[in-house]
Motif scaffolding. Structure first.
Motif, PDB file in Angstrom:
ATOM      1  N   GLN A   1      45.613 -37.914  50.864  1.00  0.00           N
ATOM      2  CA  GLN A   1      45.537 -39.246  51.470  1.00  0.00           C
ATOM      3  C   GLN A   1      44.100 -39.748  51.657  1.00  0.00           C
ATOM      4  O   GLN A   1      43.901 -40.814  52.236  1.00  0.00           O
ATOM      5  CB  GLN A   1      46.259 -39.235  52.819  1.00  0.00           C
ATOM      6  CG  GLN A   1      47.732 -38.905  52.715  1.00  0.00           C
ATOM      7  CD  GLN A   1      48.485 -39.882  51.821  1.00  0.00           C
ATOM      8  OE1 GLN A   1      48.299 -41.082  51.926  1.00  0.00           O
ATOM      9  NE2 GLN A   1      49.314 -39.360  50.939  1.00  0.00           N
ATOM     10  N   ILE A   2      43.116 -38.999  51.213  1.00  0.00           N
ATOM     11  CA  ILE A   2      41.722 -39.425  51.391  1.00  0.00           C
ATOM     12  C   ILE A   2      41.407 -40.544  50.406  1.00  0.00           C
ATOM     13  O   ILE A   2      41.637 -40.418  49.208  1.00  0.00           O
ATOM     14  CB  ILE A   2      40.760 -38.248  51.231  1.00  0.00           C
ATOM     15  CG1 ILE A   2      41.001 -37.270  52.373  1.00  0.00           C
ATOM     16  CG2 ILE A   2      39.315 -38.717  51.199  1.00  0.00           C
ATOM     17  CD1 ILE A   2      40.138 -36.073  52.383  1.00  0.00           C
TER      18      ILE A   2
ATOM     19  N   ALA B   1      38.193 -33.480  53.232  1.00  0.00           N
ATOM     20  CA  ALA B   1      39.306 -33.061  54.089  1.00  0.00           C
ATOM     21  C   ALA B   1      38.891 -31.907  54.986  1.00  0.00           C
ATOM     22  O   ALA B   1      39.317 -31.830  56.139  1.00  0.00           O
ATOM     23  CB  ALA B   1      40.513 -32.667  53.236  1.00  0.00           C
TER      24      ALA B   1
ATOM     25  N   ASP C   1      38.901 -39.130  56.345  1.00  0.00           N
ATOM     26  CA  ASP C   1      40.003 -39.777  55.642  1.00  0.00           C
ATOM     27  C   ASP C   1      39.505 -40.774  54.596  1.00  0.00           C
ATOM     28  O   ASP C   1      40.289 -41.341  53.856  1.00  0.00           O
ATOM     29  CB  ASP C   1      40.975 -40.454  56.615  1.00  0.00           C
ATOM     30  CG  ASP C   1      40.307 -41.500  57.494  1.00  0.00           C
ATOM     31  OD1 ASP C   1      39.252 -42.046  57.126  1.00  0.00           O
ATOM     32  OD2 ASP C   1      40.846 -41.763  58.584  1.00  0.00           O
ATOM     33  N   THR C   2      38.198 -40.988  54.558  1.00  0.00           N
ATOM     34  CA  THR C   2      37.596 -41.934  53.617  1.00  0.00           C
ATOM     35  C   THR C   2      36.275 -41.356  53.123  1.00  0.00           C
ATOM     36  O   THR C   2      35.526 -40.764  53.896  1.00  0.00           O
ATOM     37  CB  THR C   2      37.324 -43.293  54.301  1.00  0.00           C
ATOM     38  OG1 THR C   2      38.559 -43.783  54.846  1.00  0.00           O
ATOM     39  CG2 THR C   2      36.765 -44.310  53.332  1.00  0.00           C
TER      40      THR C   2
ATOM     41  N   LYS D   1      35.723 -40.928  59.087  1.00  0.00           N
ATOM     42  CA  LYS D   1      37.068 -41.004  59.655  1.00  0.00           C
ATOM     43  C   LYS D   1      37.232 -42.442  60.115  1.00  0.00           C
ATOM     44  O   LYS D   1      36.583 -42.874  61.080  1.00  0.00           O
ATOM     45  CB  LYS D   1      37.236 -40.029  60.807  1.00  0.00           C
ATOM     46  CG  LYS D   1      38.656 -39.961  61.296  1.00  0.00           C
ATOM     47  CD  LYS D   1      38.866 -38.765  62.192  1.00  0.00           C
ATOM     48  CE  LYS D   1      40.357 -38.623  62.400  1.00  0.00           C
ATOM     49  NZ  LYS D   1      40.732 -37.235  62.483  1.00  0.00           N
TER      50      LYS D   1
END
Length: 111
Positions: free
Chosen positions: A31-32, A82, A87-88, A109
């Protein structure tokens, strides 16, 4: 054809068939989000650290096409982000060496 030549050609054929990235994307990295656009604004995000992603070595780079090398480097970048809890990733630069592919980015994040 002698036995050693047959073994050599068989080995080369097996190695040439390896066209998937050597770095596999972990489920926690799926999901990154990778951002490369200039509109990305990290002000509402928490800085988690710098990350790199790379794939390829002097002994195996000939067996991977460019798109596989890029995918492997992206997988490594996302896996490393991760690990930091990000998350980005804002990808800053790509280095394409003769034998490998490397990416540099900043992990955040944002959610």
């Amino acid at each position: 054809m002698n036995k050693s030549a047959l073994v050599l050609f068989s080995s080369i054929g097996l190695l040439a068939g390896c066209t998937s990235p050597e770095v596999v994307l972990k489920p926690s990295s799926n999901q990154i989000e990778i951002r490369i656009d200039q509109q990305f604004d990290p002000d509402s995000c928490q800085w988690m650290g710098d990350v790199t992603g790379s794939v390829g070595h002097w002994y195996n780079y000939l067996f991977y096409p460019n798109d596989v090398m890029i995918r492997g480097a992206i997988n490594d970048l996302r896996n490393n982000a991760a690990t930091l809890g990000a998350d980005t990733v804002y990808a800053k630069s790509m280095q394409d060496f003769a034998t490998s592919m490397s990416l540099f980015g900043v992990a955040y994040k944002c959610r």
